[in-house]
Design a protein around this motif. Sequence first.
Motif, PDB file in Angstrom:
ATOM      1  N   GLY A 170     -13.834 -35.470 -23.889  1.00  0.00           N
ATOM      2  CA  GLY A 170     -12.386 -35.229 -23.837  1.00  0.00           C
ATOM      3  C   GLY A 170     -11.615 -36.216 -24.693  1.00  0.00           C
ATOM      4  N   PRO A 171     -10.609 -36.876 -24.099  1.00  0.00           N
ATOM      5  CA  PRO A 171      -9.750 -37.769 -24.883  1.00  0.00           C
ATOM      6  C   PRO A 171     -10.480 -39.004 -25.424  1.00  0.00           C
ATOM      7  CG  PRO A 171      -9.256 -37.982 -22.548  1.00  0.00           C
ATOM      8  CD  PRO A 171     -10.200 -36.822 -22.688  1.00  0.00           C
ATOM      9  N   TYR A 172     -11.623 -39.324 -24.872  1.00  0.00           N
ATOM     10  CA  TYR A 172     -12.369 -40.492 -25.344  1.00  0.00           C
ATOM     11  C   TYR A 172     -12.981 -40.256 -26.727  1.00  0.00           C
ATOM     12  CZ  TYR A 172     -11.857 -42.541 -20.736  1.00  0.00           C
ATOM     13  OH  TYR A 172     -11.349 -43.080 -19.592  1.00  0.00           O
ATOM     14  N   ARG A 173     -13.105 -39.000 -27.090  1.00  0.00           N
ATOM     15  CA  ARG A 173     -13.653 -38.675 -28.410  1.00  0.00           C
ATOM     16  C   ARG A 173     -12.799 -39.311 -29.504  1.00  0.00           C
ATOM     17  NH1 ARG A 173     -13.376 -34.293 -32.256  1.00  0.00           N
ATOM     18  NH2 ARG A 173     -15.430 -33.963 -33.193  1.00  0.00           N
ATOM     19  N   GLN A 174     -11.474 -39.155 -29.405  1.00  0.00           N
ATOM     20  CA  GLN A 174     -10.576 -39.764 -30.392  1.00  0.00           C
ATOM     21  C   GLN A 174     -10.627 -41.285 -30.304  1.00  0.00           C
ATOM     22  OE1 GLN A 174      -8.926 -38.122 -32.921  1.00  0.00           O
ATOM     23  NE2 GLN A 174      -8.735 -40.227 -33.646  1.00  0.00           N
ATOM     24  N   ASN A 175     -10.781 -41.813 -29.096  1.00  0.00           N
ATOM     25  CA  ASN A 175     -10.914 -43.268 -28.942  1.00  0.00           C
ATOM     26  C   ASN A 175     -12.122 -43.782 -29.715  1.00  0.00           C
ATOM     27  OD1 ASN A 175      -8.771 -42.981 -27.208  1.00  0.00           O
ATOM     28  ND2 ASN A 175      -9.905 -43.549 -25.362  1.00  0.00           N
ATOM     29  N   TRP A 176     -13.219 -43.015 -29.683  1.00  0.00           N
ATOM     30  CA  TRP A 176     -14.421 -43.397 -30.422  1.00  0.00           C
ATOM     31  C   TRP A 176     -14.141 -43.419 -31.922  1.00  0.00           C
ATOM     32  CZ3 TRP A 176     -18.447 -45.799 -31.727  1.00  0.00           C
ATOM     33  CH2 TRP A 176     -19.282 -45.349 -32.745  1.00  0.00           C
ATOM     34  N   PHE A 177     -13.496 -42.367 -32.424  1.00  0.00           N
ATOM     35  CA  PHE A 177     -13.204 -42.308 -33.857  1.00  0.00           C
ATOM     36  C   PHE A 177     -12.321 -43.481 -34.287  1.00  0.00           C
ATOM     37  CE2 PHE A 177     -13.917 -37.551 -33.412  1.00  0.00           C
ATOM     38  CZ  PHE A 177     -15.184 -37.603 -33.966  1.00  0.00           C
ATOM     39  N   ASP A 178     -11.322 -43.796 -33.474  1.00  0.00           N
ATOM     40  CA  ASP A 178     -10.435 -44.916 -33.794  1.00  0.00           C
ATOM     41  C   ASP A 178     -11.187 -46.242 -33.761  1.00  0.00           C
ATOM     42  OD1 ASP A 178      -8.405 -43.024 -33.937  1.00  0.00           O
ATOM     43  OD2 ASP A 178      -7.595 -43.497 -31.947  1.00  0.00           O
ATOM     44  N   PHE A 179     -12.030 -46.414 -32.758  1.00  0.00           N
ATOM     45  CA  PHE A 179     -12.824 -47.635 -32.611  1.00  0.00           C
ATOM     46  C   PHE A 179     -13.756 -47.812 -33.807  1.00  0.00           C
ATOM     47  CE2 PHE A 179     -16.432 -50.111 -31.061  1.00  0.00           C
ATOM     48  CZ  PHE A 179     -15.831 -51.089 -30.273  1.00  0.00           C
ATOM     49  N   LYS A 180     -14.469 -46.741 -34.145  1.00  0.00           N
ATOM     50  CA  LYS A 180     -15.421 -46.795 -35.258  1.00  0.00           C
ATOM     51  C   LYS A 180     -14.697 -47.061 -36.573  1.00  0.00           C
ATOM     52  CE  LYS A 180     -17.417 -43.039 -36.861  1.00  0.00           C
ATOM     53  NZ  LYS A 180     -18.294 -41.903 -37.186  1.00  0.00           N
ATOM     54  N   LYS A 181     -13.556 -46.408 -36.775  1.00  0.00           N
ATOM     55  CA  LYS A 181     -12.802 -46.604 -38.019  1.00  0.00           C
ATOM     56  C   LYS A 181     -12.381 -48.059 -38.167  1.00  0.00           C
ATOM     57  CE  LYS A 181      -9.742 -44.891 -41.257  1.00  0.00           C
ATOM     58  NZ  LYS A 181      -9.638 -43.705 -42.035  1.00  0.00           N
ATOM     59  N   GLN A 182     -11.899 -48.650 -37.084  1.00  0.00           N
ATOM     60  CA  GLN A 182     -11.468 -50.052 -37.146  1.00  0.00           C
ATOM     61  C   GLN A 182     -12.639 -50.968 -37.476  1.00  0.00           C
ATOM     62  OE1 GLN A 182      -8.325 -51.070 -37.262  1.00  0.00           O
ATOM     63  NE2 GLN A 182      -9.226 -53.030 -37.805  1.00  0.00           N
ATOM     64  N   ARG A 183     -13.777 -50.700 -36.878  1.00  0.00           N
ATOM     65  CA  ARG A 183     -14.964 -51.518 -37.164  1.00  0.00           C
ATOM     66  C   ARG A 183     -15.451 -51.321 -38.595  1.00  0.00           C
ATOM     67  NH1 ARG A 183     -17.550 -53.587 -32.431  1.00  0.00           N
ATOM     68  NH2 ARG A 183     -19.106 -54.401 -33.860  1.00  0.00           N
ATOM     69  N   LEU A 184     -15.346 -50.106 -39.126  1.00  0.00           N
ATOM     70  CA  LEU A 184     -15.713 -49.860 -40.522  1.00  0.00           C
ATOM     71  C   LEU A 184     -14.761 -50.581 -41.474  1.00  0.00           C
ATOM     72  CD1 LEU A 184     -16.683 -46.088 -40.422  1.00  0.00           C
ATOM     73  CD2 LEU A 184     -18.177 -47.975 -41.091  1.00  0.00           C
ATOM     74  N   ILE A 185     -13.490 -50.601 -41.139  1.00  0.00           N
ATOM     75  CA  ILE A 185     -12.516 -51.325 -41.957  1.00  0.00           C
ATOM     76  C   ILE A 185     -12.867 -52.811 -41.979  1.00  0.00           C
ATOM     77  CG2 ILE A 185     -10.102 -52.088 -41.993  1.00  0.00           C
ATOM     78  CD1 ILE A 185      -9.381 -49.168 -41.149  1.00  0.00           C
ATOM     79  N   GLU A 186     -13.211 -53.366 -40.827  1.00  0.00           N
ATOM     80  CA  GLU A 186     -13.623 -54.780 -40.778  1.00  0.00           C
ATOM     81  C   GLU A 186     -14.889 -54.998 -41.609  1.00  0.00           C
ATOM     82  OE1 GLU A 186     -11.825 -57.279 -39.572  1.00  0.00           O
ATOM     83  OE2 GLU A 186     -10.323 -55.741 -39.132  1.00  0.00           O
ATOM     84  N   TRP A 187     -15.806 -54.055 -41.561  1.00  0.00           N
ATOM     85  CA  TRP A 187     -17.042 -54.132 -42.347  1.00  0.00           C
ATOM     86  C   TRP A 187     -16.715 -54.191 -43.844  1.00  0.00           C
ATOM     87  CZ3 TRP A 187     -22.106 -54.945 -42.134  1.00  0.00           C
ATOM     88  CH2 TRP A 187     -22.885 -54.519 -43.189  1.00  0.00           C
ATOM     89  N   VAL A 188     -15.819 -53.304 -44.280  1.00  0.00           N
ATOM     90  CA  VAL A 188     -15.426 -53.263 -45.690  1.00  0.00           C
ATOM     91  C   VAL A 188     -14.772 -54.582 -46.087  1.00  0.00           C
ATOM     92  CG1 VAL A 188     -13.907 -52.151 -47.383  1.00  0.00           C
ATOM     93  CG2 VAL A 188     -15.244 -50.754 -45.796  1.00  0.00           C
ATOM     94  N   LYS A 189     -13.890 -55.100 -45.256  1.00  0.00           N
ATOM     95  CA  LYS A 189     -13.240 -56.384 -45.559  1.00  0.00           C
ATOM     96  C   LYS A 189     -14.282 -57.491 -45.731  1.00  0.00           C
ATOM     97  CE  LYS A 189      -8.811 -55.513 -43.302  1.00  0.00           C
ATOM     98  NZ  LYS A 189      -7.933 -55.909 -42.173  1.00  0.00           N
TER      99      LYS A 189
END
Length: 144
Positions: A113-132
């Motif tokens: 349910g709504p946690y699916r979007q939470n996962w995408f947001d969480f993963k995106k933030q971690r990927l951004i940190e990875w790129v930095k």
Amino acid sequence: MIRITKEQIKEIADYLDSGLKCYVNKETGIIVYTPDFDSGYTDEELWEETLNELEENWDKYAAIDKMESHESFEIMADFAESVDSRELRDSLIKALNRKHPFQNFKWVVDNSGPYRQNWFDFKKQRLIEWVKNQLEVTDFDYDK
């Protein structure tokens, strides 16, 4: 020194998340991407122009590496631990401890349910940190 914008960082994170390889021109900041030919993609002809550019000017580009599978697994485990629903947290942890953890985790998240979007947001933030972190290793400056 070339400054990489927040938008470019997000763009690189999206490319990496899509399974593409990314390269940043050290002189211009232009981002170039290709499929990961090592993962089975074989139609190099479609990418001939980009591959030639990289080959002819390899010293002008810095590769932004994708995460290793154990690093992606760690992000999934961190997300599972951060979930406020005990039932979902337990399901995610079980999925990660079974055979085919990536597939199982995806199935649980896709049905959360709504946690699916939470996962995408969480993963995106971690990927951004990875790129930095990758940009710091390759001596790029970036918008913080």
